[in-house]
Scaffold this motif. Structure first.
Motif, PDB file in Angstrom:
ATOM      1  N   HIS A  40      44.756  29.682  12.573  1.00  0.00           N
ATOM      2  CA  HIS A  40      46.363  30.363  13.251  1.00  0.00           C
ATOM      3  C   HIS A  40      46.529  29.897  14.527  1.00  0.00           C
ATOM      4  CE1 HIS A  40      47.178  34.181  11.691  1.00  0.00           C
ATOM      5  NE2 HIS A  40      46.220  34.742  11.670  1.00  0.00           N
ATOM      6  N   ALA A  41      45.280  28.625  14.638  1.00  0.00           N
ATOM      7  CA  ALA A  41      45.868  27.532  15.490  1.00  0.00           C
ATOM      8  C   ALA A  41      47.008  26.237  15.151  1.00  0.00           C
ATOM      9  CB  ALA A  41      44.363  26.636  17.019  1.00  0.00           C
ATOM     10  N   ALA A  42      45.784  25.704  14.234  1.00  0.00           N
ATOM     11  CA  ALA A  42      46.140  24.490  13.384  1.00  0.00           C
ATOM     12  C   ALA A  42      47.577  25.320  12.709  1.00  0.00           C
ATOM     13  CB  ALA A  42      46.071  24.105  12.167  1.00  0.00           C
ATOM     14  N   GLY A  43      47.742  26.605  12.012  1.00  0.00           N
ATOM     15  CA  GLY A  43      48.884  27.319  11.628  1.00  0.00           C
ATOM     16  C   GLY A  43      50.271  27.215  12.457  1.00  0.00           C
ATOM     17  N   VAL A  44      49.924  27.676  13.084  1.00  0.00           N
ATOM     18  CA  VAL A  44      50.568  27.280  15.256  1.00  0.00           C
ATOM     19  C   VAL A  44      51.086  25.928  15.116  1.00  0.00           C
ATOM     20  CG1 VAL A  44      51.419  28.217  17.184  1.00  0.00           C
ATOM     21  CG2 VAL A  44      50.543  29.978  15.402  1.00  0.00           C
ATOM     22  N   ARG A  45      50.592  24.968  15.094  1.00  0.00           N
ATOM     23  CA  ARG A  45      50.657  24.250  15.925  1.00  0.00           C
ATOM     24  C   ARG A  45      51.678  23.088  15.059  1.00  0.00           C
ATOM     25  NH1 ARG A  45      49.945  19.626  20.035  1.00  0.00           N
ATOM     26  NH2 ARG A  45      49.778  18.559  18.870  1.00  0.00           N
ATOM     27  N   TYR A  46      51.363  23.476  13.745  1.00  0.00           N
ATOM     28  CA  TYR A  46      52.554  23.141  12.384  1.00  0.00           C
ATOM     29  C   TYR A  46      53.517  23.452  13.139  1.00  0.00           C
ATOM     30  CZ  TYR A  46      54.191  22.224   7.914  1.00  0.00           C
ATOM     31  OH  TYR A  46      54.648  21.569   6.725  1.00  0.00           O
ATOM     32  N   ALA A  47      54.101  24.588  12.792  1.00  0.00           N
ATOM     33  CA  ALA A  47      55.422  25.641  13.219  1.00  0.00           C
ATOM     34  C   ALA A  47      55.870  25.199  14.326  1.00  0.00           C
ATOM     35  CB  ALA A  47      55.187  26.837  12.538  1.00  0.00           C
ATOM     36  N   VAL A  48      55.079  25.472  15.631  1.00  0.00           N
ATOM     37  CA  VAL A  48      55.379  24.965  17.427  1.00  0.00           C
ATOM     38  C   VAL A  48      54.661  23.871  17.654  1.00  0.00           C
ATOM     39  CG1 VAL A  48      56.225  26.218  18.772  1.00  0.00           C
ATOM     40  CG2 VAL A  48      55.810  27.457  17.000  1.00  0.00           C
ATOM     41  N   PRO A  49      54.535  22.708  17.774  1.00  0.00           N
ATOM     42  CA  PRO A  49      53.886  21.789  17.686  1.00  0.00           C
ATOM     43  C   PRO A  49      53.609  22.142  19.224  1.00  0.00           C
ATOM     44  CG  PRO A  49      55.256  20.849  16.804  1.00  0.00           C
ATOM     45  CD  PRO A  49      55.820  22.061  17.121  1.00  0.00           C
ATOM     46  N   ASP A  50      54.807  22.733  20.158  1.00  0.00           N
ATOM     47  CA  ASP A  50      54.226  22.925  21.552  1.00  0.00           C
ATOM     48  C   ASP A  50      53.513  23.746  22.243  1.00  0.00           C
ATOM     49  OD1 ASP A  50      56.249  23.780  21.542  1.00  0.00           O
ATOM     50  OD2 ASP A  50      57.436  23.235  23.479  1.00  0.00           O
ATOM     51  N   ALA A  51      53.171  24.344  21.211  1.00  0.00           N
ATOM     52  CA  ALA A  51      52.395  25.807  21.597  1.00  0.00           C
ATOM     53  C   ALA A  51      51.668  25.796  22.766  1.00  0.00           C
ATOM     54  CB  ALA A  51      52.268  27.142  20.317  1.00  0.00           C
ATOM     55  N   ALA A  52      51.552  26.761  23.742  1.00  0.00           N
ATOM     56  CA  ALA A  52      50.092  26.473  24.496  1.00  0.00           C
ATOM     57  C   ALA A  52      48.822  27.889  24.570  1.00  0.00           C
ATOM     58  CB  ALA A  52      50.476  25.948  25.623  1.00  0.00           C
ATOM     59  N   THR A  53      49.798  29.161  23.758  1.00  0.00           N
ATOM     60  CA  THR A  53      49.860  29.877  23.778  1.00  0.00           C
ATOM     61  C   THR A  53      49.524  31.041  22.292  1.00  0.00           C
ATOM     62  OG1 THR A  53      49.097  30.304  26.295  1.00  0.00           O
ATOM     63  CG2 THR A  53      48.719  32.976  25.306  1.00  0.00           C
ATOM     64  N   VAL A  54      48.895  31.301  21.798  1.00  0.00           N
ATOM     65  CA  VAL A  54      48.691  31.618  20.478  1.00  0.00           C
ATOM     66  C   VAL A  54      48.784  33.588  20.845  1.00  0.00           C
ATOM     67  CG1 VAL A  54      48.735  32.264  18.145  1.00  0.00           C
ATOM     68  CG2 VAL A  54      48.724  29.701  19.660  1.00  0.00           C
ATOM     69  N   ILE A  55      48.829  34.442  20.680  1.00  0.00           N
ATOM     70  CA  ILE A  55      49.343  35.795  19.986  1.00  0.00           C
ATOM     71  C   ILE A  55      49.306  35.899  18.870  1.00  0.00           C
ATOM     72  CG2 ILE A  55      49.275  38.603  20.838  1.00  0.00           C
ATOM     73  CD1 ILE A  55      51.124  37.091  23.418  1.00  0.00           C
ATOM     74  N   GLU A  56      47.946  36.577  18.302  1.00  0.00           N
ATOM     75  CA  GLU A  56      47.672  36.884  16.733  1.00  0.00           C
ATOM     76  C   GLU A  56      47.847  38.463  16.970  1.00  0.00           C
ATOM     77  OE1 GLU A  56      46.692  37.431  12.872  1.00  0.00           O
ATOM     78  OE2 GLU A  56      45.334  37.859  14.404  1.00  0.00           O
ATOM     79  N   ILE A  57      48.793  39.476  16.110  1.00  0.00           N
ATOM     80  CA  ILE A  57      48.088  40.287  16.098  1.00  0.00           C
ATOM     81  C   ILE A  57      47.828  41.022  14.521  1.00  0.00           C
ATOM     82  CG2 ILE A  57      48.677  43.432  16.463  1.00  0.00           C
ATOM     83  CD1 ILE A  57      50.223  41.934  19.329  1.00  0.00           C
ATOM     84  N   GLY A  58      46.993  41.582  14.152  1.00  0.00           N
ATOM     85  CA  GLY A  58      46.586  41.593  12.620  1.00  0.00           C
ATOM     86  C   GLY A  58      46.573  43.044  12.283  1.00  0.00           C
ATOM     87  N   GLY A  59      46.498  43.262  11.327  1.00  0.00           N
ATOM     88  CA  GLY A  59      46.087  44.719  10.787  1.00  0.00           C
ATOM     89  C   GLY A  59      45.558  45.359  11.513  1.00  0.00           C
ATOM     90  N   GLN A  60      43.925  45.004  11.708  1.00  0.00           N
ATOM     91  CA  GLN A  60      42.037  45.021  12.317  1.00  0.00           C
ATOM     92  C   GLN A  60      42.163  44.866  13.744  1.00  0.00           C
ATOM     93  OE1 GLN A  60      39.540  45.568   9.920  1.00  0.00           O
ATOM     94  NE2 GLN A  60      38.423  43.667  10.510  1.00  0.00           N
ATOM     95  N   ASP A  61      42.569  43.757  14.375  1.00  0.00           N
ATOM     96  CA  ASP A  61      42.544  43.435  15.529  1.00  0.00           C
ATOM     97  C   ASP A  61      43.264  42.225  16.451  1.00  0.00           C
ATOM     98  OD1 ASP A  61      42.756  40.391  14.272  1.00  0.00           O
ATOM     99  OD2 ASP A  61      40.305  40.403  13.814  1.00  0.00           O
ATOM    100  N   SER A  62      43.506  41.858  17.011  1.00  0.00           N
ATOM    101  CA  SER A  62      44.058  41.089  18.015  1.00  0.00           C
ATOM    102  C   SER A  62      43.656  40.143  18.458  1.00  0.00           C
ATOM    103  CB  SER A  62      45.406  41.537  18.669  1.00  0.00           C
ATOM    104  OG  SER A  62      44.036  42.496  19.304  1.00  0.00           O
ATOM    105  N   LYS A  63      44.427  38.407  18.767  1.00  0.00           N
ATOM    106  CA  LYS A  63      43.711  37.549  19.111  1.00  0.00           C
ATOM    107  C   LYS A  63      44.537  37.215  20.284  1.00  0.00           C
ATOM    108  CE  LYS A  63      42.180  36.757  14.773  1.00  0.00           C
ATOM    109  NZ  LYS A  63      42.348  37.388  13.595  1.00  0.00           N
TER     110      LYS A  63
END
Lengths: 460, 280
Positions: free
Chosen positions: B85-108
């Motif tokens: 997710h870090a690599a994917g977000v970096r690709y799409a939003v290069p200056d991202a500093a914090t990533v919130i990922e909420i999926g079906g069974q966990d959140s990160k």
């Protein structure tokens, strides 16, 4: 052994053990295959991986024969002291007398874990009103009731106050079942006020002199009770000798930790290091043998380090581990995920520090007891973790929690924040219940992600 | 050279095919997760390849991630969702500093370093109350489609407070709210606020902007607003948020292929800033 050290399944470990026993090599009387303990119900042993050294064989046999040792001590006429909640103080005093054996009844919390809940201690605890919401240490009360494990001690002591609420509740329930307890008070350690007379504690923290005096006077009551039980005086000279012997164990552990955690290649697996460190608390009911067991481990670690032999591949992520785990397999998992242990704080680091020998023994013991990480602020604990993580060159910190254990439920966040702030290491918190099987995928993901994070950081 | 990223999540399988030379996404697809994780992943991959008129042989490297990553035995490597997710977000939003990922069974929660790699992370996976599962439960209880939850939340006038910390008990609480004539829209908004609060608790004191929201739950309208209200910082939804893990896996596959020499060229975009000269 010319082969590189490695971790073995229990089956292979036992094969090695039988070969060693058959070879006529000098072995301790208690050494033997682990399968005998599986037959007694310790089923978790089947799923662990073990270091392949003779020193590890001895360590495991020593650990798993403790109950037999206690029963043998009773049969030999020795008096048995159950030193509860106190992680490393009363046993030092008890072993200063030749006819006393001290053990740690709280350690029964591991019984359901290694027996995979098969022997019903938690169910029995539940029937005593000690349910799932409480620390697994509740298994201890059940072990007193079913009498299937350790012998009922002749004297029970328990430190209470700042130590642990859950444990206090379990011990009170135990007393209500007809097991009288000699309670001793442990104040919450605080930093001295400006101008207040203060002393430095083992481990480097300071505390008001008045608090040390309280603990010293409490320990005097313990001293009197131990002397009564033994029918022998417990003078300063005996205590000083007992402290010297305890310090031998601590010195061996200090060397072992320093070597194992700083070596370039990991010379001893995490699981064996965890078990070895536990010997500091009460010597696994035999102080002299603890020295032998630890000396053997240290020699093996020294040999491997000098020969540049490692039990894990080079480059494993260096992880500092906070709090013991309820499911021992997690220590194996850490290594399976590409990490190695580089420092620990299992809530009894004060029992690893040298007890001062330049002070009157009761003063030295009181200072050591007050250095218990459990009785001070979480920030103190974090400060020690930061210091040790730096010293051992850790690259990440794992804070594990035990469900229901109130002394570590909230402080993980405090410790994590301080570690991140002061040394910038990645921190991951895990919850490890007695049987972690349902959580295995997520525990693995967290540890793997931590290793990936460390390896990425190395590239920077 | 083409590389594949497969995200075997708990609810869906996502695959991204990436051209390593240009670091551009050639194709992507999603399929519901099922019992046979690997078979489903193979079928989806075959579908994408067919659409692009490609064969498996063209794929230089495959990286699997997600809950079922270890079941994808045909992958060349597995990498955790956190790193992907870090690599994917970096690709799409290069200056991202914090990533919130909420999926079906966990959140990160991921805190990223300036070079886009993971600095630190936290996960909530012991309780469904901070995950997409909570929304599934409320959708089922209210008898509405998952896709309608966002619109319902936006229509809320007074979000119902959901105090339970556990989805099972929260469901009981929702039954009670319905019995007391609470409006379904208010309940949905209350659930979204509850999930956002859980995530905020994981973040702690600091949500360093820019904050990027990703994972399947990021597609549900209203969730980003709920996070914004709780975190009090602007939260940006990643483009195609459900695909971010697979995208990251594909990027990492490209990097690995380049490092192995399997891909002779790799676009700068696949690399964090300080690594752009490596592997080319």
């Amino acid at each position: 052994m010319n082969d590189a050290p490695k971790r073995l399944s229990m089956e292979d470990f036992d094969r090695l053990c039988r070969r060693r026993l058959a070879s006529g090599a000098p072995v301790a009387a208690y050494e033997g295959p682990l399968a005998r303990h599986v037959a007694d119900g310790d089923r978790r042993l089947l799923k662990l991986q073990y270091d392949d050294s003779p020193a590890a064989l001895r360590l495991w046999s020593f650990l798993l024969t403790e109950e037999e040792r206690l029963h043998a001590a009773r049969a030999a006429g020795k008096k048995i002291v159950g030193a509860m909640k106190d992680l490393g103080t009363v046993p030092v005093m008890a072993y200063a007398l030749p006819n006393l054996v001290a053990f740690y009844p709280d350690g029964a919390w591991w019984t359901p874990c290694v027996m995979e809940l098969s022997e019903g201690l938690f169910g029995l605890a539940q029937s005593l009103g000690l349910g799932d919401a409480m620390c697994p240490v509740r298994a201890m009360a059940a072990a007193f009731v079913n009498r299937a494990h350790f012998p009922i001690p002749d004297l029970l002591t328990c430190s209470v106050g700042a130590t642990c609420d859950d444990f206090s509740a379990v011990a009170q329930r135990l007393e209500s079942l007809g097991h009288p307890i000699l309670w001793w008070e442990m104040p919450a350690r605080r930093r001295p006020d400006a101008g207040e007379p203060a002393v430095t504690l083992p481990g480097g923290f300071s505390a008001p002199e008045s608090q040390v005096a309280v603990v010293r006077s409490e320990l005097e009551r313990i001293r009197a009770a131990l002397a009564d039980l033994a029918g022998l005086p417990l003078g300063d000279a005996q205590l000083a000798a007992g402290i010297r012997e305890a310090n031998r164990v601590r010195a061996l552990l200090a060397d072992l930790r320093r070597l194992a955690y700083t070596a370039e290649l990991c010379p001893m697996p995490a699981l064996e290091m965890l078990i070895a460190e536990m010997l500091a608390i009460h010597f696994c009911s035999d102080r002299e043998e603890s020295v032998e067991v630890l000396a053997g481990l240290l020699a093996e670690v020294r040999r491997r380090t000098e020969c540049k032999e490692g039990v894990l591949p080079a480059g494993a992520a260096r992880v500092f581990w906070v709090n013991p785990v309820a499911d021992l397999r997690v220590m194996n998992l850490l290594e399976d995920c590409g990490a190695r242990l580089c420092g620990t704080e299992f809530l009894f680091c004060h029992a690893l520090d040298t007890i001062p020998t330049d002070l009157p023994p009761m003063e030295a013991l009181a200072r050591m007891a007050l250095a218990d990480p459990m009785v001070g602020p979480s920030a103190d604990r974090a400060a020690r973790i930061v210091r040790d993580a730096r010293e051992f060159g850790a690259e990440a910190v794992v804070i594990s929690r035990i469900p229901g254990a109130s002394h570590c439920a909230m402080e993980g966040g405090v410790i994590g924040d301080i570690v991140r702030q002061q040394i910038g290491l990645p921190v991951v918190e895990l919850e490890v219940p007695p049987l972690a099987d349902p959580l295995w995928p997520t525990l693995k993901t967290r540890l793997e992600a931590l290793v990936e994070t460390v390896l990425e950081r190395r590239k920077r | 050279m083409i590389c594949a990223g497969i995200d075997g999540g708990s609810r869906a399988i996502k695959i991204v095919l990436m051209d390593c030379a240009t670091c551009k996404v050639l194709a992507s697809g999603v399929r519901d997760q099922g019992v046979h994780h690997e078979r489903l992943a193979k079928e989806l991959l075959a579908e994408l390849l067919k659409k692009e008129k490609l064969t498996r042989r063209k794929i230089a490297r495959t990286v699997a991630t997600g809950y079922t990553r270890n079941s994808i035995t045909f992958a060349d490597a597995t990498v955790t969702e956190i790193t992907c997710h870090a690599a994917g977000v970096r690709y799409a939003v290069p200056d991202a500093a914090t990533v919130i990922e909420i999926g079906g069974q966990d959140s990160k929660l991921l805190r990223l370093s300036p070079d886009g790699t993971v600095h630190d992370f936290a996960m909530n996976d012991r309780c469904a109350a901070g995950t997409g599962r909570f929304l599934e439960v409320v959708a089922a209880r209210l008898g509405v489609g998952f896709e309608h939850l966002g619109a319902m939340a936006r229509a809320a006038k007074s979000p119902s407070p959901i105090s339970s910390m556990c989805v099972v008990f929260a469901e009981t609480e929702i039954i009670g709210l319905l019995a007391s004539d609470a409006k379904p829209a208010d309940i949905v908004a209350g659930v979204q606020a509850s999930i956002a609060s859980r995530v905020a608790a994981m973040i702690g004191r600091e949500a360093r902007p820019p904050v990027v929201f990703t994972g399947g739950v990021a597609m549900i309208p209203g969730m980003v607003d709920a996070l914004h209200r709780v975190l009090k910082v602007s939260v940006k939804v990643a483009p195609k948020p459900q695909m971010t893990g697979a995208l990251g896996a594909a990027i990492l596959a490209c990097r690995q292929a380049a490092a192995d020499g399997a891909a002779s060229k790799c676009s700068a975009r696949c690399y964090p800033a300080n690594k752009r000269n490596e592997g080319r």
